[in-house]
Write a protein that holds these residues in place. Sequence first.
Motif, PDB file in Angstrom:
ATOM      1  N   LEU A   1     -24.539  15.129 -23.518  1.00 30.98           N
ATOM      2  CA  LEU A   1     -24.820  14.612 -24.859  1.00 30.98           C
ATOM      3  C   LEU A   1     -25.557  13.280 -24.828  1.00 30.98           C
ATOM      4  CD1 LEU A   1     -24.530  14.787 -27.923  1.00 30.98           C
ATOM      5  CD2 LEU A   1     -22.249  13.763 -27.699  1.00 30.98           C
TER       6      LEU A   1
ATOM      7  N   PRO B   1     -31.136  21.395 -23.630  1.00 35.90           N
ATOM      8  CA  PRO B   1     -29.877  22.162 -23.677  1.00 35.90           C
ATOM      9  C   PRO B   1     -29.060  22.081 -22.385  1.00 35.90           C
ATOM     10  CG  PRO B   1     -31.734  23.484 -24.458  1.00 35.90           C
ATOM     11  CD  PRO B   1     -32.311  22.270 -23.806  1.00 35.90           C
TER      12      PRO B   1
ATOM     13  N   GLU C   1     -25.936  23.345 -30.608  1.00 33.98           N
ATOM     14  CA  GLU C   1     -25.863  22.362 -29.529  1.00 33.98           C
ATOM     15  C   GLU C   1     -27.044  21.392 -29.546  1.00 33.98           C
ATOM     16  OE1 GLU C   1     -23.453  21.870 -27.006  1.00 33.98           O
ATOM     17  OE2 GLU C   1     -22.295  23.102 -28.388  1.00 33.98           O
TER      18      GLU C   1
ATOM     19  N   ASP D   1     -29.541  26.713 -33.002  1.00 33.85           N
ATOM     20  CA  ASP D   1     -28.611  26.429 -31.905  1.00 33.85           C
ATOM     21  C   ASP D   1     -27.864  25.137 -32.224  1.00 33.85           C
ATOM     22  OD1 ASP D   1     -27.307  25.725 -29.564  1.00 33.85           O
ATOM     23  OD2 ASP D   1     -29.001  26.169 -28.249  1.00 33.85           O
TER      24      ASP D   1
END
Length: 245
Positions: free
Chosen positions: A96, A92, A142, A140
């Motif tokens: 990316l 996290p 993300e 999550d």
Amino acid sequence: MKGLFKSKPRTPADVVRQTRELLIYVDLHAGSRGADPKREEEKMAELSKNIRDLKCILYGNGEHEPVTEACVQLTQEFFRENTLRLLIMCVPKVNLETRKDSTQVVANLQRQQVNSRILASEYLEANKDLLDTLISGYEDTEVALHYGAMLRECIRHQSIARYVLESDHMKKFFDYIQIPNFDIASDASATFKELLTRHKATVAEFLSKNYDWFFAEFNSRLLSSSNYITKRNTSVLGLNCCTAR
């Protein structure tokens, strides 16, 4: 004189050790109050490069195939300490592209053998809480797709698949598959299917013990779903489950 002081090429074990040190730094300091932004940026860039280097060792670089001995050295050092835990927990906190590279590294390591042993499986058996982290990743947006891909690779190991099947997390998949985010719901569905089809003996054992509640949930929440794709996919999966039992 310049040529006299060339640095030695890093070994695969060196790359792992340096990656581990950077992961420890990121785990402790990334986003923390009082952290030096410039130093943090430098460490993040260095970490991204190291994880990319790990990926190149494991997969090759497009021009050269991976070298078996290099992969063995990397794998041994990777599982000598808690590098896998650090890598997963730092997903996290990285960008990316580094998340994508991390996912590929974790995936490849599940297949690496050292003297006929799969060190990744042994490590995960001793650190099953990491599976809890990966599964909860579906909550999550993300990290959901990255953790989901890692999870599917981890459940290639029968003992790890058994742990997930027997855990309370199985009930959560009925929620994850119906998450409004299509990509995450599809990923959760792919993991659910993998859990229920890869290791047939383990699945049969799971269903024999959990038939009533499992199919009650399966029929009422998935087969009766208003979502056509969910209903279609689970219809096929339901037939496979009945066959496995």
